[in-house]
Every structure is written in C-alpha cells, then in structure tokens.
Design a protein around this motif. Structure first.
Motif, PDB file in Angstrom:
ATOM      1  N   THR A 229      15.070  18.439 -27.081  1.00  0.00           N
ATOM      2  CA  THR A 229      15.068  19.362 -25.943  1.00  0.00           C
ATOM      3  C   THR A 229      13.679  19.575 -25.350  1.00  0.00           C
ATOM      4  O   THR A 229      13.542  20.256 -24.326  1.00  0.00           O
ATOM      5  CB  THR A 229      15.629  20.738 -26.357  1.00  0.00           C
TER       6      THR A 229
ATOM      7  N   ASP B 192      10.264  19.110 -23.296  1.00  0.00           N
ATOM      8  CA  ASP B 192       9.927  18.392 -22.065  1.00  0.00           C
ATOM      9  C   ASP B 192       8.891  17.299 -22.322  1.00  0.00           C
ATOM     10  O   ASP B 192       8.918  16.242 -21.692  1.00  0.00           O
ATOM     11  CB  ASP B 192       9.455  19.358 -20.971  1.00  0.00           C
TER      12      ASP B 192
ATOM     13  N   GLN C 188       7.105  11.290 -22.953  1.00  0.00           N
ATOM     14  CA  GLN C 188       8.262  11.979 -22.392  1.00  0.00           C
ATOM     15  C   GLN C 188       9.581  11.334 -22.790  1.00  0.00           C
ATOM     16  O   GLN C 188      10.492  12.033 -23.226  1.00  0.00           O
ATOM     17  CB  GLN C 188       8.130  12.023 -20.863  1.00  0.00           C
TER      18      GLN C 188
ATOM     19  N   THR D 110      17.936  24.071 -17.696  1.00  0.00           N
ATOM     20  CA  THR D 110      18.842  22.935 -17.833  1.00  0.00           C
ATOM     21  C   THR D 110      18.358  21.847 -16.905  1.00  0.00           C
ATOM     22  O   THR D 110      18.270  22.044 -15.692  1.00  0.00           O
ATOM     23  CB  THR D 110      20.285  23.333 -17.482  1.00  0.00           C
TER      24      THR D 110
ATOM     25  N   ASN E 215      18.189  17.327 -16.486  1.00  0.00           N
ATOM     26  CA  ASN E 215      18.562  15.992 -16.960  1.00  0.00           C
ATOM     27  C   ASN E 215      19.723  16.027 -17.959  1.00  0.00           C
ATOM     28  O   ASN E 215      19.798  15.229 -18.886  1.00  0.00           O
ATOM     29  CB  ASN E 215      17.360  15.290 -17.602  1.00  0.00           C
TER      30      ASN E 215
ATOM     31  N   ARG F 153      20.470  18.337 -20.218  1.00  0.00           N
ATOM     32  CA  ARG F 153      20.163  18.889 -21.537  1.00  0.00           C
ATOM     33  C   ARG F 153      19.466  20.229 -21.371  1.00  0.00           C
ATOM     34  O   ARG F 153      18.880  20.518 -20.316  1.00  0.00           O
ATOM     35  CB  ARG F 153      19.227  17.945 -22.299  1.00  0.00           C
TER      36      ARG F 153
ATOM     37  N   GLU G 201      16.327  22.125 -21.643  1.00  0.00           N
ATOM     38  CA  GLU G 201      14.960  21.603 -21.704  1.00  0.00           C
ATOM     39  C   GLU G 201      13.983  22.740 -21.960  1.00  0.00           C
ATOM     40  O   GLU G 201      13.895  23.693 -21.179  1.00  0.00           O
ATOM     41  CB  GLU G 201      14.609  20.890 -20.393  1.00  0.00           C
TER      42      GLU G 201
ATOM     43  N   LYS H 190      10.313  23.961 -22.014  1.00  0.00           N
ATOM     44  CA  LYS H 190       9.022  23.642 -21.412  1.00  0.00           C
ATOM     45  C   LYS H 190       7.923  24.246 -22.283  1.00  0.00           C
ATOM     46  O   LYS H 190       7.631  25.441 -22.220  1.00  0.00           O
ATOM     47  CB  LYS H 190       8.965  24.164 -19.968  1.00  0.00           C
TER      48      LYS H 190
END
Length: 602
Positions: free
Chosen positions: A276, A278, A287, A378, A380, A382, A384, A386
């Motif tokens: 999860t 970034d 990435q 949320t 891509n 999933r 996410e 940060k």
C-alpha cells in the motif's frame, strides 16, 4: 651460505604455518552456539498455505551457479557433517523449526527462504535464495520462539570478504566448496551422493561444473576483498543492498570502473502493508513492485546478460535475458498482500499494562503520529499510504545510504542505449529531467530503473505474459518510478515491536533507546542473538560467545538522529525530551498499536 639457506627455510616454514592458521580460521568460522527452542509459535498473520508459498517459492536467483543437490550434499571442511544441516545453518541466523521435516516444496529440509528452480530448457536444479530468507524474523523468550513473517532477518548472508573471525555464510560456504573440490575423499563422497547411479558417466562433468561455480565464488571474494568494496562489516541482519546490486550489475557485468565502495549497510525492512506504500526502499526511491522485486532478485544472484557471445551489447528485443521468474515474483507479491502485521501475544511475551498503554496512546498522538501516521487515499485500485519523507538534515540519522544513492555515478555507455528508446520504456523519473540523460553518468537508482525495465520486458515476453496480465503484475499499473532523495521514509508503526534493531542501519538496539537522547544510547552492543527483551522492545545486547560487536562509531553505523531531547528542532532533534515514565508508556502502547489488544485500552 648454509646459514642463509636455513634462515630461508625457517621463514618459509613460518609462512606455511601462518598460512595454515589463516586458512583454518577462514574455513572454521566462529559462530554462535545453536540452542533449539522448545517450540516455534506462528502468529495469525496469514494461513499456513500462504506461509509455505512465501517461504519456498523461487524467484530466479542462482547463487553463482550452485546446484540445489550440490548444496545439500556438501560437507564441512573438517568433518563429514552436512553443511546444509538445519542445526548448522541456524548458527548463521537462518530460521529453522526443530519440528520441521522435508516437504515437496522443501525437499532438502532447509531453512526459510532456501528454494530451488529449473530454468526453461534445463534439467539443472539451482539453489534459489528468496526474499523470505531476508524478510522473516524470529524472537526468542523463555525457551519459546515467536516467528515474525515478513519481519527482519538476523542472518549473516551477504559477506564475501573473508575474515579470521569468520561468521559469514558466504565465507563458510566457499570454504566447504573448496575443501570438497581439493580433498579427493570428500569429492568422492560428494559425487556419489549427487550422481548416484550416474556416477561413472557424469563424474568428470560434475567436477568440471563444480570447479566453474567454485571459481566464480573465489573471483568474487578476491575482487571484493582487494578492492575494499565493503569496508563496513555488515554483520547479522544487514546488507548494503543498493551498493551490492550496483557492484554486481554495473561492476561485475559491465566494467570494473563501475565498482563503488559500499559502506552504508541497512537493515532488512518488514514487509506487511508494503503493497500500500506510495514509495518503497528506505530512501523512498522506488515505486513499482515488479521492478523492485526484479532488482532484489538481481542483487541476490539472478543471472543477467548485457552482451552477446562476441562481447557486443544486446539490442532491441534481445535485451536482457535473465533467470528472473516473473510469475513466481507475482505470486509472492500477491501472497504478501494478505500478510497481517504481528499482534503482541500476552501468553508468550507478557501481559500489557493497559492503563500505561492508554497514557502511551496520548503521547503517541502528540509526539509520533505527525510522521508515522500517513494520509491514506484510494489510488490505482488500492489503498495508498502516502509516507512522509524526512530529509537527512532533519532526521539526523546516518546519511550514508541516502547520500550514496544520490551521489554515486556509473558509466553504462557500453550498453549503447538509444535515448529515444529509453523514452519509450515505462520509466518515470521524479522530477522530470530538464536535460538529456547521460548514460555515462547515471545514478544507481536511474541505472537500475532502465535495466529492470529492459529485464522486465524480456521476462514478460519469455513468460508469455499478456498485456492484460501485465498491468496487474506491474503493481496496480504503476510505472517504474524513481527518485533520489537525501531522506528516509517514516513508515507506519503497527508491529514495530517485532522488528529490532532500529533506524535504517540497525544502530539502535531497542525502542526505549530510540526514544532517548543519543548520549543515552549504547555506543557498542552485541548482535546475533534472537533472545528478546519484551521490556525495552529489542534483542538482548549483552556479550555472548561469538557474538558480533556492533560499533556505532564506524562509517555507516552511526546511531545519531531521531532524538527526543531539549533543543532546537532539526539536525536530529525531532521532539521534546521524553521522561523515562513517558518512554515506558509509549513502549506499552506500541505493543498493541493496530492490533486487537488496542481496542481493550481504557
């Protein structure tokens, strides 16, 4: 003249004795004693099938051509004891269960992360060391073991530089390989074990193939030693990952001019919830999951060819054949998405002081959450997280790893890349360059991004991956994003109690010291034990037989930064001085953070 001859003979005799002593200690490393635990307890992080998939799915590494059956048949240099015996490999810090038996996935009854694979079109079974070997931890307390799946390993796997102290798996393995080849009685037993009924027909070929693998190990050991590539001894649970990958991919495979001193070892980070994040890696430089995993496989020993048989750089669709197994890497990645953080076991590790933990919850919100509780969106497909990136001049921790990644440059011009072709690859540089790329001066992060892009494309084609499959295998359609920040990420702290030692380079042995000013932290401490201290939340640090002494005054080992003390913020000071009772409260809360026991706090 006669006196001179006697003196020369005496000198030669002394040199022979000295050489014998050196070879003895190199071949007979000083290792901690292995004491089996009463039982290994597995926490409810996932199911048993997922655990076995993670432990023994190959990823395409080949450990310098070493065959699986060779490894299981090797003997120790000075006895007939099997090198791969679980009780011996456990002395290097590899994880075994006293109750484990050979299985279909683990026919050699080897430790966690020791797998095997065949390359397409080949009958050879190669030893394949997987990510589970480095990203599985264990804590011992009162004769019991608590397995931490996805946690930090404490083995001494990577070192190829021999020392009189010994203790590294690589050094001991080479000693067993050499003694097997040069001792005719050992090789006879080895060959009959490996070849069985094919002994007469294949003995000569086995000896030739075995020598080729041994020579590869010896060349690496000589190269790494005489060039002084790894001056900071890594010890248990650490490796200079980017430095080793760069030296293997750009130095070994392209040009000796690309060798760089790798003096910034880092701990193996925990893997739960990583899918999860970034950005990943300690410095937030990568990435895409598949590119990250391919880079890891290349660093551990997956084969990679840049040039054809005539020494000319491969071009077009011929770039770059490797032994990387993308379908298996994807299986491991999908399995890890089901991995839960470890939850504190009161039955095994002691009861939680719930009123004290409740006070710690307030202190956590005031002093820790600002960095370690990321924003979640949320993106891509999933959830996410940060993660906050903290510049080295703010967090104040050892800058070596971040600086080396940002500063080291490598000449990849021998690969004759076309800049227009690079632009078509699924690589996204952050920030977008304002000048054309110069392949003769690429950083490790950028160089690996383009190399893994080519390797990934070739591996997908070889594995017949469809365009529809590729989007998911890339990791939620993410590009091969790359950036070079002089910073380290602040990751979420759920399960952090199970991941000693601390800071990116493992220079602080427990969380209590991590919450203390630097002058209250241990300058030296012993590593290599699994014995857990549930009070301070770390491994025990007192001296023990053949323990590794971690010295924080050595380059790459500094334990500065992340300090809670009086003074102006920055340069390593991240918060106010925490009184001892406040530190104990925070520790008690970190035991339950994100777990089922947190809901029981008053």
């Amino acid at each position: 003249m006669r006196l001179l001859i006697r003196v020369l003979l005496l000198i030669l005799a002394l040199l022979a004795v000295a050489l014998t002593v050196v070879l003895y200690y190199i071949a007979n490393p000083k290792l901690p004693v292995y004491t089996p635990v009463e039982q290994v307890h597995y926490l409810e992080q996932w199911n048993a099938a997922d655990r076995q998939t993670y432990y023994f799915t190959p990823q395409g590494t080949q450990v310098k051509g070493l065959r699986y059956d060779w490894f299981t048949a090797l003997e120790l240099p000075f006895s007939e004891q099997r090198f791969a015996a679980p009780e011996y490999l456990a002395r290097f810090g590899f994880l075994v269960d006293p109750a484990q038996k050979a299985t279909q996935n683990n026919p050699g009854n080897l430790p966690v992360g020791f797998a095997h694979h065949q390359n397409p079109g080949s009958k050879e079974e190669f030893l394949d060391v997987t990510c589970a070997a480095c990203h599985t931890g264990e804590l011992h307390f009162k004769g019991q073991a608590v397995r931490i799946d996805g946690g930090a390993a404490q083995h001494v796997l990577p070192s190829s530089v021999p020392t009189l102290r010994g203790g590294s798996f690589g050094q001991a393995l080479v000693a067993s390989l050499a003694s097997t080849y040069y001792n005719p009685w050992k090789f006879e037993r080895f060959a009959r074990n490996v070849l069985g009924q094919d002994y007469d027909a294949q003995h000569s070929q086995l000896r030739q193939d075995f020598k080729t693998s041994l020579d590869t190990f010896l060349r690496v050991a000589w190269n790494d030693t005489h060039r002084g590539l790894y001056p900071t001894e890594e010890g248990p649970g650490r490796t200079d990952a980017f430095g080793r990958i760069a030296n293997a991919s750009f130095g070994d495979a392209i040009s000796p001019n690309n060798y760089r001193v790798a003096n910034a070892p880092v701990d193996y980070p925990q893997l739960w919830d990583i899918w999860t994040f970034d950005w990943v890696q300690w410095n937030g430089s990568a990435q895409q999951p598949m590119a990250r995993n391919i880079g890891e496989a290349l660093g551990v020993g997956a084969t990679l060819n840049f040039f054809d048989a005539a020494g000319q750089p491969l071009k077009g669709d011929d770039r770059y054949p490797s032994s990387v197994r993308v379908r298996d890497l994807q299986l491991i990645e999908e399995t890890l998405q089901r991995l839960k953080p470890p939850a504190w076991s009161e039955a095994l590790l002691g009861n939680i002081d719930k009123p004290l933990a409740a006070k710690g919850r307030t202190l956590f919100a005031e002093n820790c959450a600002g960095c370690h509780v990321p924003n979640v969106t949320t993106a891509n497909g999933r959830p996410e997280q940060k993660l906050k990136m903290l510049p080295v001049d703010v967090i104040g921790t050892d800058p070596g790893a971040a600086n080396n990644i940002a500063d080291h440059r490598f000449d990849l011009s021998a690969l004759k890349w076309d800049l227009a072709e690079l632009e078509k690859l699924d690589v996204k540089l952050h920030p977008t360059p304002t000048k054309p790329l110069d392949p003769s001066k690429l950083s490790v992060a950028k160089g690996l991004a383009y190399v893994t892009a080519f390797v990934e494309n070739r591996a997908y084609r070889d594995a017949n991956i469809t365009p529809q499959e590729r989007s998911g295998m890339d990791g939620f359609g993410l590009p091969i994003g790359v950036r070079e920040l002089r910073a380290y990420k602040a990751r979420p702290l759920t399960g952090v109690w199970a991941t000693p030692p601390f800071l990116h380079n493992g220079s602080v042995p427990n969380i209590y010291q991590l919450l203390s000013p630097q002058d209250e932290r241990a300058t030296t401490f012993y590593k290599g034990t699994f014995e857990y201290d549930p009070q301070h939340l770390g491994y025990r640090t007192e001296a023990f037989t053949n323990g590794f002494v971690f010295d924080t005054r050595i380059t790459g080992n500094h334990n500065s930064g992340h300090e809670f003390r009086a003074g102006e913020r920055g340069n390593g000071v991240i918060g106010r001085l925490l009184q001892p009772q406040e530190r104990w409260a925070l520790l008690e809360y970190l035991k339950v953070l994100g777990g089922p026991l947190e809901s029981q706090l008053p």
